[in-house]
Design an enzyme around this catalytic site. Structure first.
Site, PDB file in Angstrom:
ATOM      1  N   LEU A 120       0.807  -1.223   0.000  1.00 54.13           N
ATOM      2  CA  LEU A 120       0.000   0.000   0.000  1.00 54.13           C
ATOM      3  C   LEU A 120       0.839   1.272   0.000  1.00 54.13           C
ATOM      4  O   LEU A 120       1.888   1.332   0.630  1.00 54.13           O
ATOM      5  CB  LEU A 120      -0.922   0.005   1.215  1.00 54.13           C
ATOM      6  CG  LEU A 120      -1.891  -1.177   1.322  1.00 54.13           C
ATOM      7  CD1 LEU A 120      -2.738  -1.038   2.587  1.00 54.13           C
ATOM      8  CD2 LEU A 120      -2.762  -1.302   0.093  1.00 54.13           C
ATOM      9  N   SER A 140       2.875   4.306  -7.471  1.00 56.10           N
ATOM     10  CA  SER A 140       2.605   2.944  -7.936  1.00 56.10           C
ATOM     11  C   SER A 140       3.457   1.988  -7.120  1.00 56.10           C
ATOM     12  O   SER A 140       4.611   2.307  -6.790  1.00 56.10           O
ATOM     13  CB  SER A 140       2.970   2.810  -9.418  1.00 56.10           C
ATOM     14  OG  SER A 140       3.051   1.447  -9.780  1.00 56.10           O
ATOM     15  N   ASP A 196      -5.389   3.885 -12.921  1.00 57.77           N
ATOM     16  CA  ASP A 196      -5.619   2.791 -13.876  1.00 57.77           C
ATOM     17  C   ASP A 196      -6.910   3.103 -14.630  1.00 57.77           C
ATOM     18  O   ASP A 196      -7.943   2.459 -14.439  1.00 57.77           O
ATOM     19  CB  ASP A 196      -5.707   1.467 -13.131  1.00 57.77           C
ATOM     20  CG  ASP A 196      -4.414   1.151 -12.398  1.00 57.77           C
ATOM     21  OD1 ASP A 196      -3.539   0.525 -12.993  1.00 57.77           O
ATOM     22  OD2 ASP A 196      -4.250   1.596 -11.237  1.00 57.77           O
ATOM     23  N   GLY A 217      -1.727   6.356  -2.654  1.00 64.44           N
ATOM     24  CA  GLY A 217      -2.780   6.217  -3.679  1.00 64.44           C
ATOM     25  C   GLY A 217      -3.876   5.272  -3.196  1.00 64.44           C
ATOM     26  O   GLY A 217      -5.069   5.600  -3.236  1.00 64.44           O
ATOM     27  N   HIS A 218      -3.466   4.099  -2.723  1.00 66.89           N
ATOM     28  CA  HIS A 218      -4.456   3.144  -2.190  1.00 66.89           C
ATOM     29  C   HIS A 218      -5.205   3.750  -1.008  1.00 66.89           C
ATOM     30  O   HIS A 218      -6.416   3.594  -0.876  1.00 66.89           O
ATOM     31  CB  HIS A 218      -3.749   1.877  -1.682  1.00 66.89           C
ATOM     32  CG  HIS A 218      -2.966   1.129  -2.711  1.00 66.89           C
ATOM     33  ND1 HIS A 218      -1.595   1.042  -2.680  1.00 66.89           N
ATOM     34  CD2 HIS A 218      -3.356   0.407  -3.781  1.00 66.89           C
ATOM     35  CE1 HIS A 218      -1.176   0.301  -3.681  1.00 66.89           C
ATOM     36  NE2 HIS A 218      -2.219  -0.092  -4.379  1.00 66.89           N
ATOM     37  N   GLN A 255      -8.730   0.392 -16.574  1.00 63.04           N
ATOM     38  CA  GLN A 255      -9.335  -0.560 -15.645  1.00 63.04           C
ATOM     39  C   GLN A 255     -10.662  -0.014 -15.096  1.00 63.04           C
ATOM     40  O   GLN A 255     -11.676  -0.718 -15.065  1.00 63.04           O
ATOM     41  CB  GLN A 255      -8.360  -0.822 -14.495  1.00 63.04           C
ATOM     42  CG  GLN A 255      -8.944  -1.533 -13.302  1.00 63.04           C
ATOM     43  CD  GLN A 255      -7.864  -1.886 -12.288  1.00 63.04           C
ATOM     44  OE1 GLN A 255      -7.087  -2.798 -12.522  1.00 63.04           O
ATOM     45  NE2 GLN A 255      -7.809  -1.180 -11.188  1.00 63.04           N
ATOM     46  N   ARG A 268       4.829  -0.416  -8.235  1.00 60.59           N
ATOM     47  CA  ARG A 268       5.942  -0.808  -9.109  1.00 60.59           C
ATOM     48  C   ARG A 268       7.073   0.224  -9.131  1.00 60.59           C
ATOM     49  O   ARG A 268       8.144  -0.073  -9.663  1.00 60.59           O
ATOM     50  CB  ARG A 268       5.447  -1.064 -10.531  1.00 60.59           C
ATOM     51  CG  ARG A 268       4.608  -2.333 -10.647  1.00 60.59           C
ATOM     52  CD  ARG A 268       4.303  -2.679 -12.094  1.00 60.59           C
ATOM     53  NE  ARG A 268       3.772  -4.023 -12.230  1.00 60.59           N
ATOM     54  CZ  ARG A 268       2.479  -4.325 -12.378  1.00 60.59           C
ATOM     55  NH1 ARG A 268       1.579  -3.366 -12.405  1.00 60.59           N
ATOM     56  NH2 ARG A 268       2.096  -5.585 -12.502  1.00 60.59           N
ATOM     57  N   VAL A 319      -2.989  10.058  -7.134  1.00 56.71           N
ATOM     58  CA  VAL A 319      -2.079  10.636  -6.136  1.00 56.71           C
ATOM     59  C   VAL A 319      -0.664  10.556  -6.705  1.00 56.71           C
ATOM     60  O   VAL A 319      -0.250   9.506  -7.217  1.00 56.71           O
ATOM     61  CB  VAL A 319      -2.176   9.889  -4.793  1.00 56.71           C
ATOM     62  CG1 VAL A 319      -1.191  10.466  -3.782  1.00 56.71           C
ATOM     63  CG2 VAL A 319      -3.598   9.963  -4.248  1.00 56.71           C
ATOM     64  N   GLN A 368      -4.257 -11.973 -13.821  1.00 59.51           N
ATOM     65  CA  GLN A 368      -4.032 -10.752 -14.600  1.00 59.51           C
ATOM     66  C   GLN A 368      -2.564 -10.557 -14.987  1.00 59.51           C
ATOM     67  O   GLN A 368      -2.212  -9.545 -15.576  1.00 59.51           O
ATOM     68  CB  GLN A 368      -4.586  -9.526 -13.876  1.00 59.51           C
ATOM     69  CG  GLN A 368      -3.828  -9.109 -12.644  1.00 59.51           C
ATOM     70  CD  GLN A 368      -4.608  -8.058 -11.850  1.00 59.51           C
ATOM     71  OE1 GLN A 368      -5.694  -8.311 -11.343  1.00 59.51           O
ATOM     72  NE2 GLN A 368      -4.056  -6.862 -11.740  1.00 59.51           N
TER      73      GLN A 368
HETATM   74  P1  AMP Z   1      -3.201  -1.956  -7.365  1.00 64.16           P
HETATM   75  O1  AMP Z   1      -2.855  -2.394  -5.979  1.00 64.16           O
HETATM   76  O2  AMP Z   1      -2.064  -1.399  -8.124  1.00 64.16           O
HETATM   77  O3  AMP Z   1      -4.011  -2.990  -8.108  1.00 64.16           O
HETATM   78  O4  AMP Z   1      -4.179  -0.729  -7.179  1.00 64.16           O
HETATM   79  C1  AMP Z   1      -5.355  -0.836  -6.416  1.00 64.16           C
HETATM   80  C2  AMP Z   1      -6.210   0.389  -6.627  1.00 64.16           C
HETATM   81  O5  AMP Z   1      -5.480   1.549  -6.237  1.00 64.16           O
HETATM   82  C3  AMP Z   1      -6.622   0.588  -8.085  1.00 64.16           C
HETATM   83  O6  AMP Z   1      -7.969   1.036  -8.144  1.00 64.16           O
HETATM   84  C4  AMP Z   1      -5.668   1.648  -8.553  1.00 64.16           C
HETATM   85  O7  AMP Z   1      -6.168   2.425  -9.613  1.00 64.16           O
HETATM   86  C5  AMP Z   1      -5.533   2.480  -7.294  1.00 64.16           C
HETATM   87  N1  AMP Z   1      -4.293   3.268  -7.356  1.00 64.16           N
HETATM   88  C6  AMP Z   1      -3.031   2.806  -7.564  1.00 64.16           C
HETATM   89  N2  AMP Z   1      -2.153   3.830  -7.616  1.00 64.16           N
HETATM   90  C7  AMP Z   1      -2.869   4.959  -7.428  1.00 64.16           C
HETATM   91  C8  AMP Z   1      -2.547   6.352  -7.385  1.00 64.16           C
HETATM   92  N3  AMP Z   1      -1.302   6.782  -7.548  1.00 64.16           N
HETATM   93  N4  AMP Z   1      -3.545   7.229  -7.174  1.00 64.16           N
HETATM   94  C9  AMP Z   1      -4.829   6.808  -7.029  1.00 64.16           C
HETATM   95  N5  AMP Z   1      -5.201   5.514  -7.057  1.00 64.16           N
HETATM   96  C10 AMP Z   1      -4.244   4.606  -7.253  1.00 64.16           C
END
Ligand code: AMP
Length: 282
Positions: free
Chosen positions: A33, A185, A150, A36-37, A153, A187, A176, A61
């Site tokens: 986390l 991210s 995303d 963003g999350h 998505q 990543r 964010v 995925q």
């Molecule tokens: P993930 O863990 O990468 O699958 O992301 C889970 C959720 O968090 C998804 O809905 C992403 O779009 C959202 N998310 C990931 N990075 C960000 C970010 N920088 N800002 C806003 N939401 C994010």
């Protein structure tokens, strides 16, 4: 906060919550986390009484050549951050719990899964829509929150919800970013220090494009060309795509109109970064 790993257990707990008349919000994640999350948790808390976060690195995925095995994980840290931010339940299943063998059934949003990231990741969105549909059936949330980060998505999930009549309100929360503009991210930890130093050019290029549109540039080909040129000023960048598309259909547009956004995927080394910016809001 409760941590549940079994489908039966979370179903039982959430049945009680639902019967008490509470609104349930779901935030699906793959963990590791970051802010963003956690911003999605805030939005979920603003729109629901009880917030469920799923943490599941969804194998369907990832293609065999992708980063499933090395995807960053740190459940102890995630647990702490989720608790501090006001998550009520973490759903943290094992792969076998979500995909008991034999597993045969997938959800596919056809055309939309084949464009943008779907070109270089042809099975990716099939995995996303399948796991999100499964989470929707397990959690039965009233609202679910996804990130604009995303964009494809989020748009595909809206389409799936409409097509399959999930009685769920989808909320998409803003991206964010780091202070230098790089979208957060999980990543980003893969980036070397040189790659990390160059990666903010992505948002700079997208912001310049938005500014150019505000100055009346409207021709998509020209805008995409400028973005490419800017990104390629960083020597470690390799562009996967720069596309200017409509936010309902994901189809390319020739001229910027309301609902047009630009989406990019750029490799720095082996790390593929995505980002997007609206050129004109609806
Ligand atoms: P993930 O863990 O990468 O699958 O992301 C889970 C959720 O968090 C998804 O809905 C992403 O779009 C959202 N998310 C990931 N990075 C960000 C970010 N920088 N800002 C806003 N939401 C994010």
């Amino acid at each position: 906060m409760q941590i549940l790993t079994k489908i039966d257990d979370i179903c039982r707990e959430l049945r009680k919550v639902r019967l008490s008349g509470k609104i349930i919000g779901l935030v699906p994640t793959m963990g590791y986390l970051h802010e963003g999350h956690l911003s999605l948790v805030d939005v979920a808390n603003d729109n629901a009484d009880v917030v469920v976060m799923s943490i599941f690195v969804n194998p369907t995925q990832f293609a065999p050549n992708e980063d499933l095995a090395r995807y960053p994980r740190d459940f102890a840290r995630d647990e702490k951050l989720a608790r501090e931010r006001g998550v009520d339940y973490i759903f943290y299943p094992e792969s076998d719990e979500m995909y008991p063998a034999p597993y045969f059934t997938y959800v596919v949003t056809e055309q939309m899964a084949k464009v943008l990231c779907g070109v270089s990741r042809p099975i990716h969105f099939r995995g996303v829509t399948t796991i999100v549909a499964k989470l929707f059936n397990i959690v039965q949330p009233d609202v679910a929150v996804f990130g604009q980060k995303d964009a494809q998505q989020a748009i595909i999930i809206r389409q799936m919800v409409r097509d399959l009549n999930f009685p769920i309100r989808i909320i998409v929360a803003p991206i964010v970013r780091e202070p230098d503009g790089l979208a957060l991210s999980s990543r980003n930890v893969y980036l070397s220090s040189e790659e990390r130093a160059q990666a903010p050019i992505i948002y700079k290029a997208l912001s310049e494009a938005k500014a150019a549109v505000e100055q009346d540039l409207a021709e998509a080909g020209q805008i995409a060309g400028q973005i490419r040129q800017t990104i390629l000023t960083t020597p470690l960048a390799r562009i996967d795509y720069v596309e200017i598309v409509d936010d309902r259909t994901l189809q390319p547009v020739k001229v910027v109109e309301p609902g047009t956004f630009v989406a990019v995927a750029v490799y720095y080394g082996k790390t593929r970064l995505i980002d997007n910016v609206y050129l004109k809001e609806r």
